[in-house]
Design a protein around this motif. Sequence first.
Motif, PDB file in Angstrom:
ATOM      1  N   UNK A   1       0.850  -1.196   0.000  1.00  0.00           N
ATOM      2  CA  UNK A   1       0.000   0.000   0.000  1.00  0.00           C
ATOM      3  C   UNK A   1       0.880   1.239   0.000  1.00  0.00           C
ATOM      4  N   UNK A   2       0.493   2.240  -0.779  1.00  0.00           N
ATOM      5  CA  UNK A   2       1.303   3.455  -0.908  1.00  0.00           C
ATOM      6  C   UNK A   2       0.697   4.545  -0.044  1.00  0.00           C
ATOM      7  N   UNK A   3       1.454   4.969   0.951  1.00  0.00           N
ATOM      8  CA  UNK A   3       1.023   6.034   1.844  1.00  0.00           C
ATOM      9  C   UNK A   3       1.422   7.388   1.256  1.00  0.00           C
ATOM     10  N   UNK A   4       0.783   8.443   1.725  1.00  0.00           N
ATOM     11  CA  UNK A   4       1.103   9.787   1.251  1.00  0.00           C
ATOM     12  C   UNK A   4       2.503  10.201   1.688  1.00  0.00           C
ATOM     13  N   UNK A   5       2.984   9.666   2.810  1.00  0.00           N
ATOM     14  CA  UNK A   5       4.325  10.031   3.263  1.00  0.00           C
ATOM     15  C   UNK A   5       5.422   9.234   2.575  1.00  0.00           C
ATOM     16  N   UNK A   6       5.059   8.260   1.719  1.00  0.00           N
ATOM     17  CA  UNK A   6       6.038   7.487   0.946  1.00  0.00           C
ATOM     18  C   UNK A   6       6.487   8.201  -0.316  1.00  0.00           C
ATOM     19  N   UNK A   7       5.761   9.236  -0.739  1.00  0.00           N
ATOM     20  CA  UNK A   7       6.044   9.916  -2.001  1.00  0.00           C
ATOM     21  C   UNK A   7       6.140  11.425  -1.768  1.00  0.00           C
ATOM     22  N   UNK A   8       6.752  12.115  -2.729  1.00  0.00           N
ATOM     23  CA  UNK A   8       6.816  13.570  -2.702  1.00  0.00           C
ATOM     24  C   UNK A   8       6.633  14.092  -4.115  1.00  0.00           C
ATOM     25  N   UNK A   9       6.219  15.353  -4.224  1.00  0.00           N
ATOM     26  CA  UNK A   9       6.025  15.976  -5.530  1.00  0.00           C
ATOM     27  C   UNK A   9       7.357  16.526  -5.997  1.00  0.00           C
ATOM     28  N   UNK A  10       7.693  16.186  -7.236  1.00  0.00           N
ATOM     29  CA  UNK A  10       8.952  16.630  -7.808  1.00  0.00           C
ATOM     30  C   UNK A  10       8.872  18.128  -8.111  1.00  0.00           C
ATOM     31  N   UNK A  11       9.836  18.862  -7.607  1.00  0.00           N
ATOM     32  CA  UNK A  11       9.889  20.293  -7.868  1.00  0.00           C
ATOM     33  C   UNK A  11      10.652  20.541  -9.162  1.00  0.00           C
ATOM     34  N   UNK A  12      10.146  21.462  -9.930  1.00  0.00           N
ATOM     35  CA  UNK A  12      10.795  21.789 -11.199  1.00  0.00           C
ATOM     36  C   UNK A  12      12.026  22.640 -10.918  1.00  0.00           C
ATOM     37  N   UNK A  13      13.159  22.218 -11.447  1.00  0.00           N
ATOM     38  CA  UNK A  13      14.407  22.956 -11.277  1.00  0.00           C
ATOM     39  C   UNK A  13      14.844  23.479 -12.633  1.00  0.00           C
ATOM     40  N   UNK A  14      14.111  24.436 -13.132  1.00  0.00           N
ATOM     41  CA  UNK A  14      14.431  25.045 -14.423  1.00  0.00           C
ATOM     42  C   UNK A  14      15.014  26.428 -14.159  1.00  0.00           C
ATOM     43  N   UNK A  15      16.040  26.759 -14.934  1.00  0.00           N
ATOM     44  CA  UNK A  15      16.717  28.042 -14.795  1.00  0.00           C
ATOM     45  C   UNK A  15      16.623  28.760 -16.130  1.00  0.00           C
ATOM     46  N   UNK A  16      16.284  30.034 -16.080  1.00  0.00           N
ATOM     47  CA  UNK A  16      16.270  30.854 -17.292  1.00  0.00           C
ATOM     48  C   UNK A  16      17.403  31.854 -17.213  1.00  0.00           C
ATOM     49  N   UNK A  17      18.179  31.929 -18.289  1.00  0.00           N
ATOM     50  CA  UNK A  17      19.264  32.896 -18.399  1.00  0.00           C
ATOM     51  C   UNK A  17      18.878  33.887 -19.474  1.00  0.00           C
ATOM     52  N   UNK A  18      19.031  35.146 -19.186  1.00  0.00           N
ATOM     53  CA  UNK A  18      18.745  36.183 -20.166  1.00  0.00           C
ATOM     54  C   UNK A  18      20.033  36.951 -20.409  1.00  0.00           C
ATOM     55  N   UNK A  19      20.654  36.716 -21.578  1.00  0.00           N
ATOM     56  CA  UNK A  19      21.893  37.383 -21.952  1.00  0.00           C
ATOM     57  C   UNK A  19      21.614  38.397 -23.056  1.00  0.00           C
TER      58      UNK A  19
END
Length: 132
Positions: A76-94
């Motif tokens: 059985x999968x509990x809510x504390x067994x998983x986490x939401x993946x955070x987006x790690x995107x970076x924008x560079x403006x040159x």
Amino acid sequence: MKLITLIVILNTFIFGQNEQLVPVSKKPINWKGQLTPYEVKLMHISNKYNCKKYLNIQSLKDGKYRAKHYILKDKAICAEDVYIEKSKKIKFNFGLLEIERSGEVVRETDDYIKIKNRDGKIEKIYKDGRER
């Protein structure tokens, strides 16, 4: 006859309350492995798994979940067994050039930016466009 029917109804009422419809893994899920709705099935199980809150299937369809630890098959999968993946995107403006990369900024100076990619490699991007 009425007594037997009454016993059967009471038996299902008493023991039927302990069963819940919960998400169960179809196959083993690795540490930090992404969880999809196709890897989860719904089953009626008893309260032998003491989860405070089970994972909601609708929220699994909406978000990108990853496993906090190795999850066995048919567990059985509990809510504390998983986490939401955070987006790690970076924008560079040159100036006229805009770059979007996945990773996180390690260091930024006037000349370059150091990025740590998802695979762990550190990359240096110069702001004037030249290579290393």
